[in-house]
Design a protein around this motif. Structure first.
Motif, PDB file in Angstrom:
ATOM      1  N   TYR A  43     -10.525 -63.467   4.971  1.00  0.00           N
ATOM      2  CA  TYR A  43     -11.471 -62.363   4.755  1.00  0.00           C
ATOM      3  C   TYR A  43     -10.753 -61.096   4.288  1.00  0.00           C
ATOM      4  CZ  TYR A  43      -9.698 -60.675   9.162  1.00  0.00           C
ATOM      5  OH  TYR A  43      -8.855 -60.230  10.139  1.00  0.00           O
ATOM      6  N   THR A  79       1.881 -49.933  11.577  1.00  0.00           N
ATOM      7  CA  THR A  79       1.053 -51.032  11.124  1.00  0.00           C
ATOM      8  C   THR A  79       1.523 -51.484   9.749  1.00  0.00           C
ATOM      9  OG1 THR A  79      -1.243 -51.710  10.746  1.00  0.00           O
ATOM     10  CG2 THR A  79      -0.755 -49.391  10.320  1.00  0.00           C
ATOM     11  N   GLY A  80       0.700 -52.297   9.089  1.00  0.00           N
ATOM     12  CA  GLY A  80       1.080 -52.786   7.764  1.00  0.00           C
ATOM     13  C   GLY A  80      -0.149 -53.295   7.034  1.00  0.00           C
ATOM     14  N   GLY A  81       0.012 -54.238   6.177  1.00  0.00           N
ATOM     15  CA  GLY A  81       0.927 -55.361   6.127  1.00  0.00           C
ATOM     16  C   GLY A  81       1.275 -55.828   7.547  1.00  0.00           C
ATOM     17  N   GLU A  82       2.356 -56.543   7.666  1.00  0.00           N
ATOM     18  CA  GLU A  82       2.770 -56.998   8.998  1.00  0.00           C
ATOM     19  C   GLU A  82       4.034 -56.237   9.406  1.00  0.00           C
ATOM     20  OE1 GLU A  82       1.611 -58.534  11.578  1.00  0.00           O
ATOM     21  OE2 GLU A  82       3.569 -58.207  12.475  1.00  0.00           O
ATOM     22  N   THR A 112       0.258 -52.424  15.612  1.00  0.00           N
ATOM     23  CA  THR A 112      -0.739 -53.462  15.336  1.00  0.00           C
ATOM     24  C   THR A 112      -0.047 -54.607  14.614  1.00  0.00           C
ATOM     25  OG1 THR A 112      -2.442 -51.785  15.097  1.00  0.00           O
ATOM     26  CG2 THR A 112      -2.943 -53.937  14.210  1.00  0.00           C
ATOM     27  N   THR A 113      -0.246 -55.813  15.098  1.00  0.00           N
ATOM     28  CA  THR A 113       0.489 -56.965  14.548  1.00  0.00           C
ATOM     29  C   THR A 113      -0.373 -58.223  14.569  1.00  0.00           C
ATOM     30  OG1 THR A 113       2.389 -58.438  14.928  1.00  0.00           O
ATOM     31  CG2 THR A 113       1.500 -57.338  16.867  1.00  0.00           C
ATOM     32  N   ASN A 114      -0.006 -59.186  13.729  1.00  0.00           N
ATOM     33  CA  ASN A 114      -0.690 -60.483  13.842  1.00  0.00           C
ATOM     34  C   ASN A 114      -0.048 -61.327  14.954  1.00  0.00           C
ATOM     35  OD1 ASN A 114       1.663 -61.684  12.702  1.00  0.00           O
ATOM     36  ND2 ASN A 114       0.812 -61.607  10.636  1.00  0.00           N
ATOM     37  N   SER A 136      -3.976 -58.897  16.367  1.00  0.00           N
ATOM     38  CA  SER A 136      -5.181 -59.305  15.643  1.00  0.00           C
ATOM     39  C   SER A 136      -5.349 -60.808  15.781  1.00  0.00           C
ATOM     40  CB  SER A 136      -5.059 -58.961  14.164  1.00  0.00           C
ATOM     41  OG  SER A 136      -4.793 -57.591  14.030  1.00  0.00           O
ATOM     42  N   VAL A 178     -12.017 -59.408  14.077  1.00  0.00           N
ATOM     43  CA  VAL A 178     -13.005 -58.968  13.085  1.00  0.00           C
ATOM     44  C   VAL A 178     -14.050 -60.075  12.951  1.00  0.00           C
ATOM     45  CG1 VAL A 178     -13.366 -58.333  10.674  1.00  0.00           C
ATOM     46  CG2 VAL A 178     -11.293 -57.626  11.839  1.00  0.00           C
ATOM     47  N   PHE A 207     -16.865 -55.937  10.387  1.00  0.00           N
ATOM     48  CA  PHE A 207     -16.198 -56.121   9.095  1.00  0.00           C
ATOM     49  C   PHE A 207     -16.556 -54.960   8.160  1.00  0.00           C
ATOM     50  CE2 PHE A 207     -16.224 -58.633   4.930  1.00  0.00           C
ATOM     51  CZ  PHE A 207     -14.841 -58.626   4.795  1.00  0.00           C
ATOM     52  N   MET A 208     -15.539 -54.377   7.526  1.00  0.00           N
ATOM     53  CA  MET A 208     -15.773 -53.244   6.607  1.00  0.00           C
ATOM     54  C   MET A 208     -15.443 -53.658   5.170  1.00  0.00           C
ATOM     55  SD  MET A 208     -14.100 -50.117   8.768  1.00  0.00           S
ATOM     56  CE  MET A 208     -12.667 -50.969   9.407  1.00  0.00           C
ATOM     57  N   LEU A 210     -13.321 -53.574   2.913  1.00  0.00           N
ATOM     58  CA  LEU A 210     -11.925 -53.207   2.637  1.00  0.00           C
ATOM     59  C   LEU A 210     -11.092 -54.430   2.300  1.00  0.00           C
ATOM     60  CD1 LEU A 210     -11.318 -50.610   5.483  1.00  0.00           C
ATOM     61  CD2 LEU A 210     -11.197 -50.148   3.031  1.00  0.00           C
ATOM     62  N   MET A 346      -7.448 -53.097   2.981  1.00  0.00           N
ATOM     63  CA  MET A 346      -6.914 -52.816   4.323  1.00  0.00           C
ATOM     64  C   MET A 346      -5.420 -53.147   4.445  1.00  0.00           C
ATOM     65  SD  MET A 346      -8.113 -51.622   7.118  1.00  0.00           S
ATOM     66  CE  MET A 346      -9.035 -51.944   8.597  1.00  0.00           C
TER      67      MET A 346
HETATM   68  N1  SAM Z   1      -0.732 -57.465  10.105  1.00  0.00           N
HETATM   69  C1  SAM Z   1      -1.209 -56.632  11.168  1.00  0.00           C
HETATM   70  C2  SAM Z   1      -2.334 -57.306  11.907  1.00  0.00           C
HETATM   71  O1  SAM Z   1      -2.665 -58.453  11.572  1.00  0.00           O
HETATM   72  O2  SAM Z   1      -2.862 -56.718  12.835  1.00  0.00           O
HETATM   73  C3  SAM Z   1      -1.630 -55.234  10.744  1.00  0.00           C
HETATM   74  C4  SAM Z   1      -2.396 -55.080   9.475  1.00  0.00           C
HETATM   75  S1  SAM Z   1      -4.029 -55.769   9.474  1.00  0.00           S
HETATM   76  C5  SAM Z   1      -4.587 -55.307   7.862  1.00  0.00           C
HETATM   77  C6  SAM Z   1      -4.851 -54.673  10.598  1.00  0.00           C
HETATM   78  C7  SAM Z   1      -6.203 -55.073  11.059  1.00  0.00           C
HETATM   79  O3  SAM Z   1      -7.139 -54.870  10.037  1.00  0.00           O
HETATM   80  C8  SAM Z   1      -6.347 -56.510  11.504  1.00  0.00           C
HETATM   81  O4  SAM Z   1      -6.897 -56.522  12.799  1.00  0.00           O
HETATM   82  C9  SAM Z   1      -7.350 -57.070  10.537  1.00  0.00           C
HETATM   83  O5  SAM Z   1      -8.152 -58.048  11.132  1.00  0.00           O
HETATM   84  C10 SAM Z   1      -8.146 -55.840  10.180  1.00  0.00           C
HETATM   85  N2  SAM Z   1      -8.906 -55.949   8.949  1.00  0.00           N
HETATM   86  C11 SAM Z   1      -8.516 -56.444   7.767  1.00  0.00           C
HETATM   87  N3  SAM Z   1      -9.517 -56.363   6.858  1.00  0.00           N
HETATM   88  C12 SAM Z   1     -10.569 -55.787   7.503  1.00  0.00           C
HETATM   89  C13 SAM Z   1     -11.889 -55.430   7.114  1.00  0.00           C
HETATM   90  N4  SAM Z   1     -12.317 -55.641   5.864  1.00  0.00           N
HETATM   91  N5  SAM Z   1     -12.705 -54.862   8.031  1.00  0.00           N
HETATM   92  C14 SAM Z   1     -12.272 -54.641   9.287  1.00  0.00           C
HETATM   93  N6  SAM Z   1     -11.027 -54.940   9.712  1.00  0.00           N
HETATM   94  C15 SAM Z   1     -10.187 -55.522   8.833  1.00  0.00           C
END
Ligand code: SAM
Length: 351
Positions: A43, A79-82, A112-114, A136, A178, A207-208, A210, A346
């Motif tokens: 997504y 945050t990132g990316g990862e 914030t990390t995966n 996440s 999300v 979900f936004m 992004l 995002m």
């Molecule tokens: N890699 C890290 C992670 O996975 O948490 C940090 C970056 S990730 C882009 C940060 C968060 O943004 C994650 O929780 C991800 O699920 C969320 N995210 C990504 N796209 C999104 C969207 N369109 N709407 C809401 N949250 C979103």
């Protein structure tokens, strides 16, 4: 402490607080330290490309973070990316932990990390001075999780990372999910049980628009009210339901928080679409290439790093930050006619 304002000479003293033109105090900085990611969540990413923007050197992030800390930032999220992919992360956290806010305290440092690399990094990050992590996780069913991340074995790896983070004391441990209708909204009930079994705070996020591709529609958003209603109907948890809403800890808190009747496990719901919280926003973002974004949905970016590279001194950079934050948008316009997606998704902004 006086609100930061520009004098006729276009300078601003360190120790003033950042405010925007709507009177909101900005004290929360999110810094992306790479836009590379080892997951390709379906997504979020199209799966076609990785990093799109350059990264700064660790010392350059530190100089910019110090400028913000001197203007009243007291919460810092990496945050990132990862972010766990970024070389020099431990040293970065150590140096941020040595900084002080304008009132002499340590900054609250979160990440914030995966979670994929957390198993080995949780201990060193805690020792370096990291306070908390948010992991996440968009499913608690392993095959569904692996379909979303497009990485085999990712569920067990992330679960190991979550347990390592808790053991290291990176708490309260938050899990962000999300939700997309027809995609992973079947996971709501499983996550409610997971919150209790793993003793973590599970936060559902609407979900936004992004994503890298074009997936977002108003119908795909699972709104707050529906999530609460569905948890309240879980038969195996009937003895601890309905959910009880918890009071806000601070006005800029993004999540509505709920707990079960026995107080075990916490559910948060972040509803930027159905119940926007822009009026209490306290955030500003710095992208991996050093651009300030005053809103996730900003149509313009402000090149702080460009000024630094061109030789600007700290005072000039401070004045630029103050001026930029003054122009922070009143709110986002998701779902309204004429809404425009920002040029970065995002993963390239920093979530
Ligand atoms: N890699 C890290 C992670 O996975 O948490 C940090 C970056 S990730 C882009 C940060 C968060 O943004 C994650 O929780 C991800 O699920 C969320 N995210 C990504 N796209 C999104 C969207 N369109 N709407 C809401 N949250 C979103």
């Amino acid at each position: 402490m006086a609100a930061a304002s520009l004098s006729a000479s276009n300078t601003v003293a360190s120790g003033s607080r950042l405010t925007d033109s709507y009177g909101r105090v900005i004290h929360d900085l999110r810094v992306s330290i790479t836009d590379r990611c080892n997951y390709k969540c379906i997504y979020c990413r199209t799966g076609e490309h990785g990093a799109q923007y350059p990264e700064l050197q660790i010392g350059e992030y530190l100089r910019l973070i110090r400028i913000f800390a001197g203007l009243g930032i007291n919460k810092l999220r990496l945050t990132g990316g990862e972010p766990l992919l970024r070389r020099g992360l431990i040293e970065l956290v150590e140096s941020i932990a040595a900084m002080r806010t304008i009132t002499g305290e340590r900054l609250d440092i979160a990440l914030t990390t995966n979670g994929h690399l957390l198993d080995t990094l949780a201990g060193p990050l805690k020792a370096a001075g990291l306070n908390r992590v948010t992991v996440s996780m968009d499913a608690v069913d392993a095959p569904t999780f692996e379909r979303i991340t497009r990485v085999d074995g990712s569920f067990q790896t992330v679960l190991g990372g979550i347990r390592a983070a808790r053991a290291a004391g990176l708490t309260p441990l938050k899990i962000n999910c999300v939700l997309l209708r027809g995609f992973n909204d079947g996971e709501i009930e499983g996550f409610a049980r997971f919150a209790r079994e793993e003793d973590v705070v599970v936060r559902f996020i609407e979900f936004m628009p992004l994503e890298e591709g074009r997936l977002w529609t108003p119908e795909i958003v699972v709104p707050l009210r529906e999530i609460v209603e569905r948890i309240n109907r879980i038969p195996s948890l009937a003895h601890v339901l309905p959910l009880r809403e918890l009071p806000l800890r601070e006005p800029s808190e993004t999540a509505r928080r709920y707990t079960f009747a026995d107080g075990k496990g916490e559910i948060g719901i972040i509803a930027p679409v159905s119940q926007a919280f822009c009026g209490a926003c306290s955030r500003v973002r710095l992208t991996s290439d050093g651009k300030i974004r005053t809103c996730l949905f900003s149509q313009v970016e402000h090149d702080l790093y460009g000024r630094m590279r061109a030789g600007a001194g700290d005072e000039e950079l401070r004045a630029y930050v103050v001026r930029t934050v003054q122009g922070k948008e009143a709110r986002h316009h998701i779902g309204e006619p004429g809404f425009l997606k920002p040029s970065r998704s995002m993963v390239h902004i920093g979530g």
